[in-house]
Design an enzyme around this catalytic site. Structure first.
Site, PDB file in Angstrom:
ATOM      1  CG  ASP A 320      -1.645   1.121   1.375  1.00  0.00           C
ATOM      2  OD1 ASP A 320      -2.347   1.696   0.296  1.00  0.00           O
ATOM      3  OD2 ASP A 320      -1.935   1.697   2.344  1.00  0.00           O
ATOM      4  CG  ASP A 511      -1.698   1.406   7.040  1.00  0.00           C
ATOM      5  OD1 ASP A 511      -2.202   1.477   5.880  1.00  0.00           O
ATOM      6  OD2 ASP A 511      -1.313   2.322   7.527  1.00  0.00           O
ATOM      7  CG  ASP A 515      -4.716  -1.712   3.005  1.00  0.00           C
ATOM      8  OD1 ASP A 515      -4.799  -1.595   1.510  1.00  0.00           O
ATOM      9  OD2 ASP A 515      -4.009  -0.570   3.308  1.00  0.00           O
TER      10      ASP A 515
END
Length: 604
Positions: A320, A511, A515
């Site tokens: 991410d 996170d 996610d």
């Protein structure tokens, strides 16, 4: 005095020990049987001791055998097969104490592994604390969120969570969608545009018309997607279990040969006891417990022992962007006054006005002024314009700080647009454009080194999966050395990308609630836990990194041929040196990326 100082800690340790024993009655019964059997021997009752210990060992073997048969029917098997055979053979030839030792190793190993996973679950609770539970109707009545129907008009108060998906009825709003998309900057929404459940409202109350019931809203869809991704994954088989069948057949063959050659059935039992992988059965969970405790001190919580083997074989890494590669909070990266004015004076004016705002960009401006030692004057008659900015009197002049739209209304001229994806706060003084301040979510200084370390460890493909726009995502990825960028992704898109990724296994680092599904779908999910994204940490099911503690996260390298320098599983290279430490570990405050077609709030 020393004894009194240590007594509370001793009591806590002993309390945990006894609670652990009570939670695992078979281990407790094994120890009790050994004590009673030993006492019977001491009082001259060896036959009674033999009957007691043998009967207990047979019961344990039958219990294990039943579980083993169920595992075999489901297509799985483990190293326990040989241990059960050893228990039966030792009881048959009268070596009942050896049978009890094998029972203790077998049940103790299972208890230790269960204890390790329970401790990890306790560290990272799966409660979804941000899930909306109550809603306010436009009439002022407070109701349970499950009772909200499509078409209901809801009042979302300042800093409340939007309970269900809907559309904004009137005006504009600034929403924090960090728990949904990862976007660290607030998203600006105009009347008639969609509002997602789970988003946090800004500083002004808004009216929303529900377009979906709670069960069908975005937040609950993310949770369901995470559960489905978890349930669809095949269980990972440990290395010890993969060699169970051939090793057991080999041991039985040698034991049978020993019996045939010697004519003594005791030889058969002795070979099986020697071959029983008690060290493997007990050492694996013990090593896992020790490693987990050591990792926890460094800010890493390992939630599943299979993750350690999977992690050493990872060939693809997906990350991410916001809060993982970047800090997750906007920082002032440039002060650009108009007409050659003093940058410090522009920063001082902006910080003076923004002290009255709760906007994330406002906090960033004030923090920059304080960090640079810029004196911040007092501001008076401050008035916040919802979703646009703040106006106030500073040193006898009127200062407007905020979005391009606010400054355009004040000055009558268009504000400049950033070229590199940065967020911009514009400033106007007495109706004249005074300049702007650029803010970006900057990459972590250790991010590039960490990506390089992953590649040296054998990861062949590294990609960025983000809900942010393509321009911002590519700008950040280029700074950390990643070429493969997938932007404007919703949670389902991330799951699809991870499932299609090759080569495998796939490591996913992320996170935020958004996610959680992709962490569950990955072979190894790493949840960055600093922002308190508990659902992400729960659904990672593998590894969680606690960034709040700002500890070093050590790289683990498996021994592989063809790379220099090779490292063993302890992280020591061939020259005996410890690897250098790279950590994804500075704290950050808010999540990242926004969806396609939607940008950050005009404040940025």
């Amino acid at each position: 005095m020393l004894y009194k100082t240590r007594e509370p800690a001793y009591e806590r340790v002993m309390g945990r020990f006894w609670r652990a024993l009570l939670d695992h009655p078979v281990v407790l019964a094994t120890l009790a049987t050994g004590l009673v059997g030993g006492a019977l021997h001491l009082v001259g009752q060896p036959f009674a001791a033999r009957v007691l210990v043998s009967a207990f060992a047979v019961l344990v073997a039958l219990q294990q055998a039943r579980g083993m048969v169920e595992d075999l029917r489901s297509g799985s098997y483990g190293i326990d097969l040989l241990a059960v055979t050893a228990i039966g053979s030792t009881v048959a030839v009268g070596e009942y104490w050896a049978a009890l030792v094998v029972c203790l190793m077998l049940t103790g190993g299972e208890a230790l592994e269960e204890l390790a996973e329970r401790r990890a679950r306790r560290e990272l609770t799966s409660l979804l604390e941000r899930a909306p539970r109550r809603a306010h109707l436009a009439s002022g009545e407070e109701v349970d969120v499950e009772t909200v129907e499509v078409g209901d008009h809801l009042l979302v108060r300042p800093f409340e969570t939007v309970p269900v998906d809907g559309v904004l009825v009137a005006g504009s709003a600034s929403l924090d969608e960090s728990s949904l998309t990862g976007e660290s900057l607030p998203v600006h929404v105009e009347a008639g545009e969609a509002v997602l459940s789970g988003a946090v409202n800004g500083g002004a109350a808004i009216e929303v018309r529900a377009t979906a019931r709670a069960a069908d809203s975005q937040y609950q869809r993310i949770v369901r997607l995470a559960v489905q991704a978890q349930e669809s994954k095949a269980p990972f088989v440990r290395l010890a279990d993969r060699v169970a069948v051939p090793f057991t057949l080999l041991a039985l063959g040698i034991a049978g040969a020993a019996w045939a050659l010697s004519g003594d059935p005791t030889r058969f039992a002795e070979v099986l006891v020697v071959a029983t992988p008690c060290p493997l059965i007990i050492a694996a969970p013990v090593a896992f417990l020790g490693g987990m405790s050591r990792a926890a001190r460094g800010g890493v919580i390992v939630k599943h022992s299979g993750a350690l083997e999977q992690l050493s074989r990872a060939r693809t890494a997906a990350l991410d962007k916001t809060g993982t590669l970047t800090f997750g909070t906007p920082r002032v990266t440039g002060v650009h006054p108009a007409g050659g004015a003093d940058p410090e004076h522009l920063l001082a004016l902006a910080a003076a006005v923004e002290r009255f705002s709760t906007h994330p960009l406002a906090r960033a401006l004030v923090e920059r002024a304080v960090a640079d030692g810029v004196p911040v004057p007092d501001a008076f008659d401050a008035a916040e314009v919802p979703a646009r900015g703040v106006r106030a009197q500073v040193d006898g002049v009127e200062v407007a700080v905020g979005s391009a739209r606010l400054v355009e209304e004040v000055t009558g001229r268009a504000a400049p647009v950033p070229a590199n994806g940065a967020s911009v706060v514009h400033v106007a003084v007495d109706g004249r454009y005074a300049g702007h301040l650029a803010l970006t979510d900057v990459p972590r200084p250790e991010a590039r080194a960490t990506i390089d370390a992953l590649r040296r460890a054998g990861v062949r493909s590294v990609m960025v999966l983000t809900g942010d726009g393509a321009r911002v995502a590519r700008h950040v990825a280029a700074q950390v050395g990643i070429d493969d960028v997938r932007a404007d992704l919703l949670p389902q898109d991330k799951v699809d990308a991870v499932r299609a990724a090759r080569p495998r296994p796939v490591l996913m680092v992320g996170d935020g609630v958004n996610d959680a599904p992709v962490l569950a779908a990955a072979d190894v999910g790493v949840a960055m836990g600093a922002r308190g994204a508990r659902r992400a940490a729960h659904d990672a099911r593998r590894v969680a990194v606690d960034l709040d503690r700002r500890r070093d996260v050590r790289r683990a390298h498996a021994r592989r041929g063809g790379r220099s320098p090779p490292r063993d599983r302890r992280g020591v290279d061939a020259g005996g040196r410890r690897p250098r430490v790279h950590r994804l570990g500075a704290p950050r405050a808010a999540p990242g990326p926004g969806r396609a077609g939607r940008g950050a709030a005009p404040r940025g």
